[in-house]
Write a protein that holds these residues in place. Sequence first.
Motif, PDB file in Angstrom:
ATOM      1  N   GLU A 121      -4.706  -0.099   5.569  1.00  0.00           N
ATOM      2  CA  GLU A 121      -3.977  -0.227   6.828  1.00  0.00           C
ATOM      3  C   GLU A 121      -2.612  -0.891   6.668  1.00  0.00           C
ATOM      4  O   GLU A 121      -1.779  -0.821   7.574  1.00  0.00           O
ATOM      5  N   LEU A 122      -2.360  -1.571   5.548  1.00  0.00           N
ATOM      6  CA  LEU A 122      -1.064  -2.208   5.341  1.00  0.00           C
ATOM      7  C   LEU A 122      -0.024  -1.125   5.066  1.00  0.00           C
ATOM      8  O   LEU A 122      -0.189  -0.306   4.165  1.00  0.00           O
ATOM      9  N   ARG A 123       1.043  -1.113   5.810  1.00  0.00           N
ATOM     10  CA  ARG A 123       2.066  -0.078   5.685  1.00  0.00           C
ATOM     11  C   ARG A 123       3.444  -0.710   5.564  1.00  0.00           C
ATOM     12  O   ARG A 123       3.706  -1.787   6.091  1.00  0.00           O
ATOM     13  N   GLY A 124       4.316  -0.013   4.862  1.00  0.00           N
ATOM     14  CA  GLY A 124       5.697  -0.429   4.744  1.00  0.00           C
ATOM     15  C   GLY A 124       6.610   0.604   5.376  1.00  0.00           C
ATOM     16  O   GLY A 124       6.185   1.410   6.197  1.00  0.00           O
ATOM     17  N   ARG A 125       7.869   0.583   4.959  1.00  0.00           N
ATOM     18  CA  ARG A 125       8.837   1.552   5.460  1.00  0.00           C
ATOM     19  C   ARG A 125       8.659   2.855   4.679  1.00  0.00           C
ATOM     20  O   ARG A 125       8.906   2.901   3.477  1.00  0.00           O
ATOM     21  N   ARG A 126       8.253   3.890   5.352  1.00  0.00           N
ATOM     22  CA  ARG A 126       7.870   5.135   4.690  1.00  0.00           C
ATOM     23  C   ARG A 126       9.088   5.958   4.314  1.00  0.00           C
ATOM     24  O   ARG A 126      10.056   6.033   5.066  1.00  0.00           O
ATOM     25  N   THR A 127       9.013   6.592   3.153  1.00  0.00           N
ATOM     26  CA  THR A 127      10.113   7.438   2.698  1.00  0.00           C
ATOM     27  C   THR A 127       9.575   8.503   1.746  1.00  0.00           C
ATOM     28  O   THR A 127       8.402   8.468   1.346  1.00  0.00           O
ATOM     29  N   THR A 128      10.423   9.433   1.399  1.00  0.00           N
ATOM     30  CA  THR A 128      10.056  10.504   0.464  1.00  0.00           C
ATOM     31  C   THR A 128      11.130  10.614  -0.612  1.00  0.00           C
ATOM     32  O   THR A 128      12.317  10.541  -0.313  1.00  0.00           O
ATOM     33  N   GLU A 138       6.521   3.938  -0.125  1.00  0.00           N
ATOM     34  CA  GLU A 138       6.722   2.935   0.911  1.00  0.00           C
ATOM     35  C   GLU A 138       7.476   1.749   0.318  1.00  0.00           C
ATOM     36  O   GLU A 138       7.214   1.350  -0.819  1.00  0.00           O
ATOM     37  N   VAL A 139       8.401   1.215   1.086  1.00  0.00           N
ATOM     38  CA  VAL A 139       9.152   0.024   0.697  1.00  0.00           C
ATOM     39  C   VAL A 139       8.729  -1.102   1.634  1.00  0.00           C
ATOM     40  O   VAL A 139       8.726  -0.941   2.851  1.00  0.00           O
ATOM     41  N   ASP A 140       8.376  -2.236   1.057  1.00  0.00           N
ATOM     42  CA  ASP A 140       7.877  -3.358   1.846  1.00  0.00           C
ATOM     43  C   ASP A 140       8.616  -4.625   1.435  1.00  0.00           C
ATOM     44  O   ASP A 140       9.246  -4.680   0.378  1.00  0.00           O
ATOM     45  N   TYR A 155       8.906 -10.787  -1.970  1.00  0.00           N
ATOM     46  CA  TYR A 155       9.594  -9.833  -2.836  1.00  0.00           C
ATOM     47  C   TYR A 155       9.753  -8.482  -2.147  1.00  0.00           C
ATOM     48  O   TYR A 155       8.989  -8.132  -1.255  1.00  0.00           O
ATOM     49  N   ARG A 156      10.763  -7.765  -2.597  1.00  0.00           N
ATOM     50  CA  ARG A 156      10.907  -6.379  -2.156  1.00  0.00           C
ATOM     51  C   ARG A 156       9.952  -5.539  -3.010  1.00  0.00           C
ATOM     52  O   ARG A 156      10.004  -5.585  -4.241  1.00  0.00           O
ATOM     53  N   LEU A 157       9.073  -4.796  -2.361  1.00  0.00           N
ATOM     54  CA  LEU A 157       8.022  -4.059  -3.053  1.00  0.00           C
ATOM     55  C   LEU A 157       8.188  -2.560  -2.828  1.00  0.00           C
ATOM     56  O   LEU A 157       8.503  -2.132  -1.715  1.00  0.00           O
ATOM     57  N   GLU A 178      12.980   8.752 -11.107  1.00  0.00           N
ATOM     58  CA  GLU A 178      13.543   9.157  -9.819  1.00  0.00           C
ATOM     59  C   GLU A 178      13.290   8.098  -8.748  1.00  0.00           C
ATOM     60  O   GLU A 178      14.146   7.832  -7.900  1.00  0.00           O
ATOM     61  N   ILE A 179      12.106   7.491  -8.775  1.00  0.00           N
ATOM     62  CA  ILE A 179      11.789   6.419  -7.841  1.00  0.00           C
ATOM     63  C   ILE A 179      12.785   5.267  -8.013  1.00  0.00           C
ATOM     64  O   ILE A 179      13.328   4.732  -7.033  1.00  0.00           O
ATOM     65  N   LEU A 180      13.051   4.888  -9.249  1.00  0.00           N
ATOM     66  CA  LEU A 180      13.984   3.794  -9.512  1.00  0.00           C
ATOM     67  C   LEU A 180      15.394   4.163  -9.069  1.00  0.00           C
ATOM     68  O   LEU A 180      16.112   3.343  -8.485  1.00  0.00           O
ATOM     69  N   ARG A 181      15.796   5.383  -9.344  1.00  0.00           N
ATOM     70  CA  ARG A 181      17.165   5.803  -9.015  1.00  0.00           C
ATOM     71  C   ARG A 181      17.398   5.822  -7.512  1.00  0.00           C
ATOM     72  O   ARG A 181      18.464   5.406  -7.037  1.00  0.00           O
ATOM     73  N   GLN A 182      16.384   6.264  -6.751  1.00  0.00           N
ATOM     74  CA  GLN A 182      16.593   6.447  -5.319  1.00  0.00           C
ATOM     75  C   GLN A 182      16.167   5.254  -4.458  1.00  0.00           C
ATOM     76  O   GLN A 182      16.680   5.089  -3.348  1.00  0.00           O
ATOM     77  N   LEU A 183      15.239   4.437  -4.948  1.00  0.00           N
ATOM     78  CA  LEU A 183      14.688   3.382  -4.099  1.00  0.00           C
ATOM     79  C   LEU A 183      14.931   1.964  -4.600  1.00  0.00           C
ATOM     80  O   LEU A 183      14.620   1.003  -3.896  1.00  0.00           O
TER      81      LEU A 183
END
Length: 390
Positions: free
Chosen positions: A49-56, A68-70, A103-105, A135-140
């Motif tokens: 149920e724990l959610r962050g800021r959703r992205t693709t 998700e970024v939290d 921390y930013r997660l 790609e995750i590192l480059r974009q997020l």
Amino acid sequence: MSRRRRVGIAGAVVGTASAGLAATALAKRYVVGRIRLRPDLEASEPFGELRGRRTTVKTSDGVELYAEVDGPEDAPLTVVFCHGYTLNLDSWHYQRRDLRDRYRLVFWDQRCHGRSARTPADDCTIDRLGDDLAEILRQLVPGPCVLVGHSMGGMTVMALADSRPELFGDKVRGVALISTSAGKLAEITLGLPALVSKVVHWAAPPAVSVLGRRAALIDRGRQAGNDVSFLALRYLAFGDPSNVSPTVVDFAESMIRSTPTDVIADFYPALMSHDKLAALDIVGKVPVEVVVGDKDWLTPPDHSKAINAGVPSSRLTEVPGTSHLVLLEKPAVVNEVIAELLERVAAAGRPAEAADEAGTTMSAVAAGGSGKADGAAPQQDEGPGEEEAS
């Protein structure tokens, strides 16, 4: 013997067998029922149920990865979590819960897992997962980060090191490898006698292939969940089945059940052929923490010890009485190790930041107060990091 007598005997055999199966089912249900009646400290935990800021994130081959970024966006360090085989980003529940305020997660579902898109079997490789992580590192991840990988997620980190070594020491400042392996998984004994283990390894690939071809049929039976899968996971994935929370077991089983059978079959050969021993030299450019349960039979402690031996900057934590899902079974220990890693990374970065400030001041004076520094070394934090780990 008359036909009537043969039919009667056959009916008795079938009836006896049916009664035996029914008795077995009732026994399993009784055992599971008793387990669930025990006090469960995790019964109210909001798993999934724990959610962050959703992205693709769209990869270079067009696959959409769910992420998700939290945590606070202005945190100086991002922690990126890479989940294991047949799991999804929710497997990091306890780590998200305890770290999200500081921390930013970044959490992401590996391709074909969780909410990420499916791909053909040919693209289900560890190397491709390493490219996805890039790609995750480059974009997020705009700044420095620490990578945390469990099981297949740890292999993903090694694949990134193999293909993008320039990221380690600059972008990637630290690594935690949990219940994972650098290679030779096809040689593990699974806790079985050597001869039996060889037979299992010989039979497993064709059996997994057959499962993949019958995936739709098998998945229909898996979706309901059952007492057998609960009991099996309780004993195979946790080191102390008598004390593990039934709610935690249910949570883990639901993640595994949600992974399609053909995905399990598609990634199996990649896991067995995984070999990134050579990439450990790159991983070792930054502080590393290695964690394993002493009863882990999927990625046995010897594999973590081999990583520890091959990475001078690493420290090994072997957790007593735990198995492959140590991040769920002993989350406090895992979280403490991650916190220590983040402190090591921060300590390694502080001398470099001081040196950068001094260099900026000197350059500004030489340039008549322009405030622009030239010729700063891009990886000054590596020296202190290695010195601390030695």
